[in-house]
Design a protein around this motif. Sequence first.
Motif, short mmCIF file in Angstrom:
data_model
loop_
_atom_site.label_atom_id
_atom_site.label_comp_id
_atom_site.label_asym_id
_atom_site.label_seq_id
_atom_site.Cartn_x
_atom_site.Cartn_y
_atom_site.Cartn_z
N PHE A 15 74.33 57.75 18.81
CA PHE A 15 75.02 57.15 19.95
C PHE A 15 76.36 57.84 20.21
N ILE A 65 68.17 65.32 22.61
CA ILE A 65 68.43 64.26 23.58
C ILE A 65 69.84 64.39 24.14
N GLY A 66 70.82 64.65 23.26
CA GLY A 66 72.19 64.84 23.73
C GLY A 66 72.30 66.03 24.67
N PHE A 126 67.58 63.47 18.00
CA PHE A 126 68.54 62.46 18.42
C PHE A 126 69.77 62.56 17.55
N ASN A 158 73.28 58.61 25.64
CA ASN A 158 73.38 59.83 24.83
C ASN A 158 74.41 60.80 25.40
#
Length: 521
Positions: free
Chosen positions: A227, A234-235, A224, A471
């Motif tokens: 934000f 995840i991105g 991760f 994301n």
Amino acid sequence: MIFGRVKPLAAILAAAEKKSLPRTLGAFQLMLFGIGCVIGTGIFVLTAAGAQKAGPGLMLAFAIAGLICVVAALCYAEIAAMIPVAGSAYTYTYSTMGEILAWTVGWALVLEYAVAASAVSVGWSGYFTGTILNQFLGIQLPSFLAGAPLALGGIEGGFINLPAVVIALLMTWLLMIGTTESARFNAVLVTIKVTALSAFILLTLPSDQFSTDKFNPFLPAGVFGGFGSGIGAIGAAATIFFAYVGFDAVSTAAEETKNPQRNVPIGLIGSLLFCTIFYILVAAGAVGTIGGQPIMGPNGIPFPAGSEELARQCATFTEDNLPLVCSNEALAHVLRQIGWSGVGNMLGIAAFVALPSVILILLFGQTRIAFVMSRDGLLPESWSKVHPKWKTPHVITAVTGIVVAFAAAFLPVGKLADIANAGTLYAFMMVAIAVMILRKTAADAPRAFRTPALWLVGPLTIAGTIFLFFNLPLDAMLVLPLWGILGLVIYFAYSRSRSHLGRGIVELHEDDLEPTAPIHE
């Protein structure tokens, strides 16, 4: 009440029957539709960008995005079989949550399909001008005809991306002359793509240059990235999600499908599982042969994919040692690096030949959603006319094709995969909510396919789509609400007053009529 305009299921099915499209597609053709749209820009173009975000964790990114799509597909399968009409998530939302939310979903799908079709048209143009004209024919297309003036990173001196315009309009014409003809054309292109990717897998996974050491570290940017960062596994999954955009186009073909209760679930889930397995194997072959580590910045964080900083770093490498993350034709580059230059060039040609099928299905999905919105009175009703000879919605197909061609010609679509994803994720979330609502409000309605463990699959779909959305890069997240505000302005200024449901125009079968059938307002 604004949220009270819920269109009865009987009315949706009756309206579809009165102004319907002929049912010509079977389960196998639907699977080919899904595969044709899914296998395209994502795997041929975004492999390098995904590796720059996640490194060898690209495989995990494909699996994460695929898993979220699988649970979404299970929701789609139940509701598409239950409501086998064109319109996809827009129609499903209309029957459960009301007109205004249905409009926002349809408007988001316009963003998804139109932006994606324009982007793929530009990608095809790059293969055409670089691989076909330059490499094989020795022809240099004048720069003012090969690049868009507003495109980020476009060709200097560009005026119009003519090849992108031509391919978008050609696919539009093909859709106008007939769905069956389009499906046959798509089947040929799917065969080419699957053959090319199968050859890639067979040449890379057993290769002497394949080594598990190249997967270490597996997650150089972590799982991760934070934000709005768009990095990490995840991105990368949020971006790679674009590689799956289009499987929901299968549901937009429900109205043109024979035995949709059986064939639509097969087409949805079958094409998605096939593509997910293929993607993971291709990613493993690419990383295991030439490596897939990202180019890191001085702070130990990968340079953003597509950034000037990354381009400067990539410029320091020669073609012989160019990293995977720097290649514009990642899969062909891998094959050249391991001694299969001829096959690599052929794979580049296959991408050039096969990418039009992606444009075709994206245009198909866009036109069918707009067709149903027009049939409901929310868009000009002339757009839902069906051609007497071709039996296709030729007006909205022409309108869509012109808009997509214009965007491909002049607008900066090269970096809009994340923006297209934002609209898609919103639509997927609304479908999951709609399925759960229908289990309560239409519990006794026949369901040829029931989503297993909906109490778990539904919330997983909602959570997964929200998680991926947050994301995405920050600018991509902002586009969806801004686009939504524009859509609401159009809805209240034009569509709301012309809505068939709002005006009390509701098609019903005679068996469904009641003495006073209320319109929920």
